[in-house]
Write an enzyme that holds these catalytic residues in place. Sequence first.
Site, mmCIF file in Angstrom:
data_model
loop_
_atom_site.group_PDB
_atom_site.id
_atom_site.type_symbol
_atom_site.label_atom_id
_atom_site.label_comp_id
_atom_site.label_asym_id
_atom_site.label_seq_id
_atom_site.Cartn_x
_atom_site.Cartn_y
_atom_site.Cartn_z
ATOM 1 N N ASP A 43 -127.865 1.236 22.754
ATOM 2 C CA ASP A 43 -127.210 -0.057 24.011
ATOM 3 C C ASP A 43 -127.627 0.776 24.847
ATOM 4 O O ASP A 43 -128.063 2.325 25.407
ATOM 5 C CB ASP A 43 -125.505 0.487 23.453
ATOM 6 C CG ASP A 43 -125.142 -0.221 24.919
ATOM 7 O OD1 ASP A 43 -125.160 -1.714 25.302
ATOM 8 O OD2 ASP A 43 -124.021 0.120 25.388
ATOM 9 N N PHE A 44 -127.503 -0.171 26.043
ATOM 10 C CA PHE A 44 -127.981 0.308 27.826
ATOM 11 C C PHE A 44 -126.865 1.059 28.024
ATOM 12 O O PHE A 44 -125.921 1.900 28.934
ATOM 13 C CB PHE A 44 -128.369 -0.339 28.851
ATOM 14 C CG PHE A 44 -128.705 0.435 29.746
ATOM 15 C CD1 PHE A 44 -129.845 1.105 29.648
ATOM 16 C CD2 PHE A 44 -128.532 -0.346 30.663
ATOM 17 C CE1 PHE A 44 -130.747 1.250 30.838
ATOM 18 C CE2 PHE A 44 -128.383 0.103 32.030
ATOM 19 C CZ PHE A 44 -129.712 0.895 32.437
ATOM 20 N N ASP A 45 -125.609 -0.323 28.584
ATOM 21 C CA ASP A 45 -124.338 0.659 29.608
ATOM 22 C C ASP A 45 -123.367 1.558 28.820
ATOM 23 O O ASP A 45 -123.326 1.059 27.781
ATOM 24 C CB ASP A 45 -123.932 -0.933 29.958
ATOM 25 C CG ASP A 45 -124.444 -1.452 30.824
ATOM 26 O OD1 ASP A 45 -124.946 -1.550 32.389
ATOM 27 O OD2 ASP A 45 -125.546 -2.591 30.916
ATOM 28 N N ASP B 151 -121.353 2.058 22.345
ATOM 29 C CA ASP B 151 -119.735 2.275 23.135
ATOM 30 C C ASP B 151 -118.967 1.124 23.165
ATOM 31 O O ASP B 151 -118.000 1.784 24.117
ATOM 32 C CB ASP B 151 -120.206 2.781 24.536
ATOM 33 C CG ASP B 151 -120.383 1.519 25.725
ATOM 34 O OD1 ASP B 151 -119.568 1.796 26.450
ATOM 35 O OD2 ASP B 151 -121.355 0.974 25.362
#
Length: 283
Positions: free
Chosen positions: A30-32, A216
């Site tokens: 994932d990124f954020d 997350d």
Amino acid sequence: MGIPTPTTPQGKEGLAALLAEPGRAVVALDFDGTLSPIVPDPDQARAHPGAVRALSGLAPRVRSVAVVTGRPPGVAVRHGGFAGVPGLEHLVVLGHYGAERWDAVTGEVHAPAVHPGVLTARAELPGFLDRIGAWQGTWLEDKGRAVAVHTRRTEDPDAALDLLKGPLGELAERHGLVLEPGRMVLELRPPGMDKGVALAEYLNEVGAGSVLYAGDDLGDLAAFGAVERLRAEGLPGLLVCSGALDEGGEPTVAELARRADLVVDGPGGVVALLEALADVLSI
């Protein structure tokens, strides 16, 4: 620093498979909140200072590295600083939950048409939020193929989120969309768009022999579910929670942490894990 030990037998098996045959392993993230710290304004999110270096060190040693995000892929590429980086020539960004894709090898984004329900919901939302008495500080993020309603700037983000869930769920259904909750955010997007679908399709495409997935937020539960299903079918996998702790010392997304094989301390912990993997695979 060594590689932390997964707490579950399935996680240990997934890590062992990755280390034994890295050329068949896919590392998906994932990124954020995973590669980038969570910030009040998503437009200001940037990858952790060590993320690009860690990814470029690991990517040449595995089958593939993919970023799986709800953001438009071009935004993730810019905010991540992924373009033109030696070692990341074959990075893939699966944006909008896989509806759009950016490949570093071409630098191009491939995307279908936007779902009409997103267009109509986007136009209706400002007046809709005003009519239902959304809390001051609630704001909209146009994601192109989805639209998100954020509450993190309100006086009580969790209470504001609870207020919005029912009405936004009805609005989403009326426009043929689904409502996806996240950390202080509710997102309206087309059905069939989730990180689990995107990840499973990509793993099949590249013929993965094992997978590591790190996330997350609630939106990552679909990817966790996909890896769990694939593990039951014989594909080794390691699930990592980027689990920054709250003031009480608990992971901010407890359900994700409970299902993870390994919990690390936020993006810094993810970067440390990637660096440790690259170090071991370079020997």
